[in-house]
Design an enzyme around this catalytic site. Structure first.
Site, PDB file in Angstrom:
ATOM      1  N   LYS A  91       4.466  -6.371  14.551  1.00 24.89           N
ATOM      2  CA  LYS A  91       3.969  -6.421  16.015  1.00 24.89           C
ATOM      3  C   LYS A  91       2.706  -5.399  15.894  1.00 24.89           C
ATOM      4  CE  LYS A  91       8.055  -6.549  18.900  1.00 24.89           C
ATOM      5  NZ  LYS A  91       7.964  -7.853  19.418  1.00 24.89           N
TER       6      LYS A  91
ATOM      7  N   ARG B 161      17.821 -12.933  18.341  1.00 23.53           N
ATOM      8  CA  ARG B 161      18.765 -14.078  18.049  1.00 23.53           C
ATOM      9  C   ARG B 161      19.762 -14.013  17.101  1.00 23.53           C
ATOM     10  NH1 ARG B 161      13.678 -17.908  18.225  1.00 23.53           N
ATOM     11  NH2 ARG B 161      12.863 -16.076  19.701  1.00 23.53           N
TER      12      ARG B 161
HETATM   13  N1  BES Z   1      11.975  -7.803  21.582  1.00 25.59           N
HETATM   14  C1  BES Z   1      10.960  -9.015  21.567  1.00 25.59           C
HETATM   15  C2  BES Z   1      10.718  -9.433  22.451  1.00 25.59           C
HETATM   16  C3  BES Z   1      10.027  -9.112  23.631  1.00 25.59           C
HETATM   17  C4  BES Z   1       8.719  -8.979  23.899  1.00 25.59           C
HETATM   18  C5  BES Z   1      10.792  -8.015  24.674  1.00 25.59           C
HETATM   19  C6  BES Z   1       7.920  -8.352  24.936  1.00 25.59           C
HETATM   20  C7  BES Z   1       9.898  -7.397  25.622  1.00 25.59           C
HETATM   21  C8  BES Z   1       8.640  -7.671  25.912  1.00 25.59           C
HETATM   22  C9  BES Z   1      11.671 -10.017  20.462  1.00 25.59           C
HETATM   23  O1  BES Z   1      12.345  -9.562  19.404  1.00 25.59           O
HETATM   24  C10 BES Z   1      10.516 -10.651  19.700  1.00 25.59           C
HETATM   25  O2  BES Z   1       9.719 -10.185  19.160  1.00 25.59           O
HETATM   26  N2  BES Z   1      10.428 -11.924  19.854  1.00 25.59           N
HETATM   27  C11 BES Z   1       9.217 -12.812  19.346  1.00 25.59           C
HETATM   28  C12 BES Z   1       9.807 -14.064  19.090  1.00 25.59           C
HETATM   29  C13 BES Z   1       8.741 -14.986  18.315  1.00 25.59           C
HETATM   30  C14 BES Z   1       8.449 -14.381  17.056  1.00 25.59           C
HETATM   31  C15 BES Z   1       9.368 -16.319  18.052  1.00 25.59           C
HETATM   32  C16 BES Z   1       8.311 -12.865  20.699  1.00 25.59           C
HETATM   33  O3  BES Z   1       8.737 -13.337  21.908  1.00 25.59           O
HETATM   34  O4  BES Z   1       7.198 -12.840  20.137  1.00 25.59           O
HETATM   35 ZN    ZN Z   2      11.176  -8.852  17.735  1.00 25.90          ZN
END
Ligand code: BES
Ligand code: ZN
Ligand code: ZN
Length: 509
Positions: free
Chosen positions: A286, A360
Site C-alpha cells: 500500500k 477475502r
Molecule cells: N483492508 C483493506 C481494505 C480497506 C481499505 C479497509 C481502506 C479500510 C480502509 C483490504 O485488505 C484491501 O486492501 N483491499 C483492496 C482490494 C483490492 C486490491 C482489490 C482495496 O480495497 O484496495
Molecule cells: Zn489489503
C-alpha cells in the site's frame, strides 16, 4: 461511570439534566407552545422559571435538536446547575437522538466540573412503551461517549468518575430494567471492541487478539473459546489464512467462540470476522499515507467477538458460534507473491493476483468452516474494500445478501439498534468477474469497478448452498466516524455493527 435507574424522588443532585422539545411559535400570538414548558414540570421553582422564561423569550432555549443550554451556579434548593437539551420536534423524536443527547450531557458535566447529574425523562417519556428504548439509548450514549483510549499515554486524562441517575416513573418496570441492562452491556462490549481496534499492531498481534477473546470470556457462563495455532491451522487445511500469514513472523490464529444458550439440538447462528491485525498490503504494498490506520483491519473480528460477549452476557436463548481468522499481511521473505495459488479449506483454489486483497482469502477458510457447522445463518464482518469507503463513506455500512428473509431481519435489527445499513448489489455477473485463469478463482476482479460487490461474490464461493448469509463491509464505518456520531471517536475504532448484530441474534431467539 455509574448509571442508576430511579423513580422520581425528592433527592437533590448537583446538576439536573432536562429535555425540551422544539418550541413552536403559534400562528397568531408568536408565543411558544405548551410543549416547551419542560422546566416547569420538574422544578416548580419561581426563580428558575423566571430565568428560563427569559431564556426562551430571548430564543436561547428553542428545543432545537441537540441544542444544549447550561445554567451554572443557580443555587436552587435541589440543584446547582441545570442543563437543558433540545430534542427537536416531538413527531421526529427517535432513540438515536437520546444517544447523541447523552454525549451532550456528559460534555456539559465535564465543563461544569460536576460529578453527578439527575436526568429527568419525566415530561418527555409519557407512555410506558417509549421508556425502554429511550432509557436504553441514553445509557448507551453515556457509556459510549465516555470511552477514551489513553492507556498508552504516560499521563492519563484527569476525567473524574461521573454518576448519572436516570429518573423515570417507569424505572421499576421489568421491560425498562431489562432494556437499561442491555444498553449497559452493549455499550461496554462496544467499548471493549474499540480498544482492540485502537491498539497498535505491535500490541495487538493475532496471538494477543486471541488471548483477549479468551480473557474476556473467562467466567462467562456457557461460553467456550478455542484457539488454533499455526500448526493446527495447517492441519485444518486453511490455505487462505496460512498463505496470507507467510509474510509475517507473527503466527496466525483461528479463534472459535461457542455460546450454548439454546437447546442442544438447535443449529447455531454464526458470526465470522476478519482479524487482520495489520495490513500493509503484502508484496502489492500500500502507499504509506495513512498506512498506520491499517491496524484497524481487525475490526470485523473484534466486533464479532464483542457481539459474542454481549450475547452471552445477556444470556440469549440460542446457540451462537463466532469465528475469527487472525493474521498480519506483511512483506517478509516467505510472503505470498502475486500469481501464487493457494487452496482454501473447501478445496477451491485461488490465484493471488493482488496480495492486498487478503481479507477475502482469510475469510474463505472461516466461511468454509462455518458452513461445516450447518448453521441457521452466517453473518460476516470485515474491513474488506476501499471501494466501500468510496461508495458509502463513513455514514452507512454496506451489506450484501441474496436472501430476502435475511435482508428483512437485518433492516429490522438496524432499525432497533439505530445503526445505518445499506443493501448493496450482489449478482451472478459479479461472480463471473472473479473467475481465475490458472486456478478456480482470482482474488481480484477481471472487470472494472464494483470492487465491494466482486469481493462479496468471492466470499460467496465459500458459503454452503442454501445457508442464509450476509456480508457486512465495515471499511468505511469501522473507524473515525466521530464527525457523524458524537459518541464515537474522531480518530479511532467505532465498534460498528455490534449493536445491530445483537439485535439480529435476538430475532433468532
Ligand atoms: N483492508 C483493506 C481494505 C480497506 C481499505 C479497509 C481502506 C479500510 C480502509 C483490504 O485488505 C484491501 O486492501 N483491499 C483492496 C482490494 C483490492 C486490491 C482489490 C482495496 O480495497 O484496495
Ligand atoms: Zn489489503
Ligand atoms: Zn485488509
Amino acid at each position: 461511570m455509574k448509571i442508576n435507574l430511579l423513580k422520581p424522588q425528592s433527592q437533590s443532585s448537583e446538576t439536573l439534566v432536562l429535555f425540551s422539545y422544539q418550541t413552536v411559535a403559534t400562528k397568531n400570538s408568536g408565543k411558544v407552545s405548551k410543549k416547551s414548558d419542560t422546566t416547569q414540570v420538574i422544578l416548580n421553582h419561581s426563580e428558575a422559571e423566571k430565568k428560563f422564561a427569559a431564556a426562551i423569550e430571548k430564543k436561547s432555549i428553542t428545543g432545537r435538536v441537540l441544542e444544549c443550554v447550561v445554567f451554572r451556579g443557580l443555587g436552587l434548593e435541589n440543584s446547582e446547575n441545570i442543563v437543558i437539551i433540545g430534542l427537536g420536534k416531538i413527531e421526529e423524536l427517535n432513540h438515536e437522538i437520546f444517544r447523541k443527547s447523552a454525549t451532550l450531557a456528559l460534555d456539559a458535566l465535564k465543563n461544569l466540573n460536576s460529578a453527578e447529574a439527575s436526568v429527568y425523562f419525566e415530561n418527555i417519556v409519557e407512555s410506558q412503551d417509549q421508556a425502554p428504548k429511550y432509557v436504553q439509548a441514553f445509557s448507551e450514549g453515556l457509556k459510549l461517549a465516555s470511552y477514551e483510549f489513553d492507556e498508552l499515554k504516560s499521563k492519563k486524562s484527569e476525567a473524574k468518575e461521573k454518576t448519572f441517575h436516570l429518573i423515570t416513573k417507569f424505572a421499576a418496570e421489568a421491560e425498562v430494567k431489562k432494556a437499561f441492562q442491555h444498553g449497559i452491556i452493549l455499550a461496554d462490549t462496544v467499548n471493549f471492541t474499540r480498544r482492540l481496534g485502537d491498539m497498535p499492531g505491535n500490541l495487538m498481534t493475532p496471538t494477543i487478539l486471541a488471548q483477549e477473546a479468551q480473557k474476556a470470556a473467562r467466567g462467562v457462563t456457557n461460553l467456550k473459546v478455542t484457539i488454533w495455532d499455526k500448526a493446527r491451522i495447517k492441519r485444518e487445511r486453511m490455505g487462505g489464512l496460512l498463505g496470507v500469514s507467510h509474510g509475517s513472523v507473527q503466527e496466525p490464529r483461528f479463534i472459535i467462540m461457542e455460546y450454548k444458550g439454546g437447546p442442544k439440538s438447535q443449529k447455531p447462528i454464526c458470526f465470522v470476522g476478519k482479524g487482520l491485525t495489520f495490513d500493509c498490503g503484502g508484496i502489492s504494498i500500500k502507499p504509506s499515507a495513512a498506512m498506520e490506520e491499517m491496524k484497524y483491519d481487525m475490526c470485523g473480528g473484534a466486533n464479532v467477538i464483542g457481539t459474542m460477549m454481549a450475547i452471552s452476557k445477556m444470556k440469549l436463548k440460542l446457540n451462537v458460534v463466532c469465528l475469527v481468522a487472525a493474521t498480519e499481511n506483511l512483506v517478509g521473505p516467505a510472503a505470498t507473491k502475486p500469481g501464487d495459488v493457494h487452496t482454501a479449506r473447501n478445496g477451491k483454489t485461488f490465484e493471488v493476483n493482488n496480495t492486498d486483497a487478503e481479507g477475502r482469502l482469510i475469510l474463505s477458510d472461516a466461511l468454509s468452516y462455518a458452513t461445516e457447522l450447518k448453521p441457521q445463518m452466517i453473518v460476516d464482518a470485515a474491513t474488506l474494500t476501499g471501494a466501500m469507503v468510496i461508495a458509502l463513506g463513513n455514514i452507512y455500512t454496506g451489506y450484501f445478501t441474496r436472501n430476502k428473509d435475511m435482508k428483512l431481519k437485518i433492516e429490522g435489527a438496524a432499525d432497533e439498534s439505530g445503526e445505518l445499513v445499506w443493501h448493496m448489489p450482489l449478482h451472478d455477473e459479479h461472480v463471473k468477474d472473479m473467475k481465475g485463469t490458472f486456478a478456480d478463482l482470482s482474488n481480484i476482479s477481471s472487470g472494472k469497478g464494483a470492487g465491494s460487490s466482486t469481493a462479496a461474490a468471492f466470499l460467496e464461493q465459500f458459503v454452503g448452498e442454501g445457508i442464509p448469509w450476509a456480508h457486512f463491509d465495515i471499511a468505511g464505518t469501522g473507524w473515525a466516524v466521530g464527525n457523524r456520531l458524537n459518541y464515537c471517536s474522531k480518530k479511532g475504532a467505532s465498534g460498528v455493527m455490534v449493536r445491530t448484530f445483537v439485535e439480529l441474534a435476538k430475532s433468532f431467539e
